[in-house]
Design an enzyme around this catalytic site. Structure first.
Site, PDB file in Angstrom:
ATOM      1  N   SER A   1       0.813  -1.218   0.000  1.00  0.00           N
ATOM      2  CA  SER A   1       0.000   0.000   0.000  1.00  0.00           C
ATOM      3  C   SER A   1       0.849   1.272   0.000  1.00  0.00           C
ATOM      4  CB  SER A   1      -0.924   0.012   1.221  1.00  0.00           C
ATOM      5  OG  SER A   1      -1.644   1.233   1.281  1.00  0.00           O
TER       6      SER A   1
ATOM      7  N   THR B   1      -8.608  -1.948   2.455  1.00  0.00           N
ATOM      8  CA  THR B   1      -8.325  -2.451   1.121  1.00  0.00           C
ATOM      9  C   THR B   1      -8.644  -3.940   1.062  1.00  0.00           C
ATOM     10  OG1 THR B   1      -6.679  -2.487  -0.651  1.00  0.00           O
ATOM     11  CG2 THR B   1      -5.868  -2.870   1.595  1.00  0.00           C
TER      12      THR B   1
ATOM     13  N   LYS C   1     -13.118  -4.847   2.071  1.00  0.00           N
ATOM     14  CA  LYS C   1     -13.992  -3.713   1.764  1.00  0.00           C
ATOM     15  C   LYS C   1     -15.481  -4.020   1.932  1.00  0.00           C
ATOM     16  CE  LYS C   1     -11.241  -0.814  -1.320  1.00  0.00           C
ATOM     17  NZ  LYS C   1     -11.277  -0.066  -2.590  1.00  0.00           N
TER      18      LYS C   1
ATOM     19  N   ASN D   1     -14.279   1.900   1.913  1.00  0.00           N
ATOM     20  CA  ASN D   1     -12.811   2.012   1.941  1.00  0.00           C
ATOM     21  C   ASN D   1     -12.315   2.965   3.021  1.00  0.00           C
ATOM     22  OD1 ASN D   1     -13.562   4.477   0.775  1.00  0.00           O
ATOM     23  ND2 ASN D   1     -11.740   4.562  -0.502  1.00  0.00           N
TER      24      ASN D   1
ATOM     25  N   ASP E   1     -14.000   6.275  -3.074  1.00  0.00           N
ATOM     26  CA  ASP E   1     -13.372   5.972  -4.359  1.00  0.00           C
ATOM     27  C   ASP E   1     -13.984   6.786  -5.501  1.00  0.00           C
ATOM     28  OD1 ASP E   1     -11.406   4.181  -3.549  1.00  0.00           O
ATOM     29  OD2 ASP E   1     -12.723   2.443  -3.705  1.00  0.00           O
TER      30      ASP E   1
ATOM     31  N   GLY F   1     -14.624  -3.347 -17.142  1.00  0.00           N
ATOM     32  CA  GLY F   1     -14.540  -3.929 -15.815  1.00  0.00           C
ATOM     33  C   GLY F   1     -15.894  -3.950 -15.137  1.00  0.00           C
TER      34      GLY F   1
ATOM     35  N   ASN G   1     -17.296  -6.288 -19.571  1.00  0.00           N
ATOM     36  CA  ASN G   1     -16.481  -7.021 -18.607  1.00  0.00           C
ATOM     37  C   ASN G   1     -16.252  -8.438 -19.121  1.00  0.00           C
ATOM     38  OD1 ASN G   1     -15.194  -7.248 -15.946  1.00  0.00           O
ATOM     39  ND2 ASN G   1     -16.824  -8.721 -15.501  1.00  0.00           N
TER      40      ASN G   1
ATOM     41  N   GLY H   1      -3.864   6.977 -13.176  1.00  0.00           N
ATOM     42  CA  GLY H   1      -4.654   6.507 -12.048  1.00  0.00           C
ATOM     43  C   GLY H   1      -4.166   6.920 -10.679  1.00  0.00           C
TER      44      GLY H   1
END
Length: 277
Positions: free
Chosen positions: A19, A66, A70, A91, A107, A133, A157, A245
């Site tokens: 992380s 994480t 979650k 999260n 998020d 996704g 997806n 990202g």
């Protein structure tokens, strides 16, 4: 704080050593001269509930969550925000003064804020968004895009069932496209978003053909390792505006830090350098 205890926060995961959150929050704590600490916490699934109930007694004011916790934390928390319920995952946890645990999901906020920072003139209503996704991060992205006013989301997806579930949960503005046809909808996207792990270091490549990209499209990838994925390089070569990202990771952390330590941090070049260094 009335008891003069140094506030603690951390990130809970299994594993958690990878992380970037300790680097990020540590940078903000140092930058703002705040007496506090943020630590990685490896917690096995069977120990999660006991750990969360013990943390406030140890001086913790909150925690990020994480994989793989979650969803499980939502069953343990005393209160879950509406957006976390909609996304189906949390999260960010806040340990409140009355002893209760609040679970939230930031998020989507991180995703949208990163887009606006990277493309200040981005107009959500400029056209459909193509989203690849259907995992937890994708649910946050879809929820935030719909809330922002994107007229339609074309979702594809590898596993059709998961995409169909998002359509069921979020409604008719989400249209499911077969994975083998994903390349055919790229030209329709004013915004292209990869929420899969394809293209990440150590993962298979994202093999969707992107030759139909419009130069006016904005393209973003939730992956930040590597920082410039093959998708972003392809989009940049095609003349598109690209957003990496890393910013989503940075921006999603802002609300939690503010709640826990009483100061709203800024996401800037120094923040990025602190996490990448």
């Amino acid at each position: 704080m009335t008891d003069a205890r140094i506030p603690l926060a951390g990130v809970i995961g299994c594993p958690v050593a990878h992380s970037k959150s300790p680097q990020l929050h540590g940078h903000w704590l140092r930058t703002h001269g705040i007496s506090g600490h943020y630590v990685p916490l490896h917690v096995e699934p069977e120990d999660l509930s006991e750990t969360l109930r013990m943390m406030p007694k140890m001086g913790f004011v909150g925690a990020n969550v994480t994989i793989p916790h979650k969803e499980a934390v939502m069953e343990i928390a005393d209160k879950v925000t509406d957006r976390a319920k909609l996304i189906g995952a949390a999260n960010t946890l806040t340990f409140r003064s009355d002893g209760t645990i609040l679970a939230d999901n930031t998020d989507g906020y991180g995703f949208i804020t990163n887009l606006h920072q990277g493309v200040p003139d981005w107009d959500p209503q400029s056209g459909p968004a193509v989203v690849l996704g259907a995992g937890g991060a994708c649910r946050a992205v879809v929820a935030s895009l719909l809330e922002a006013g994107v007229p339609e989301i074309l979702l594809s997806n590898r596993t059709r069932d998961r995409a169909d579930q998002l359509h069921k949960d979020f409604g008719n503005r989400v249209k499911v496209v077969e994975w083998l046809q994903a390349g055919n909808i790229v030209e329709e996207g004013a915004l292209i978003v990869n929420t899969t792990s394809l293209g990440m270091v150590g993962k298979p490549r994202l093999r969707v053909p992107f030759d139909g990209l419009q130069t006016s499209a904005v393209v973003t990838d939730l992956i930040y390792a590597p920082l410039k994925t093959d998708l972003l390089q392809t989009a940049e070569d095609a003349g598109c505006t690209v957003v990496d990202g890393l910013g989503m990771l940075l921006h999603q952390a802002v609300p939690g830090f503010e709640r826990w330590f009483g100061h709203r941090p800024e996401v800037n070049a120094a923040t990025r350098d602190a996490v990448l260094g």
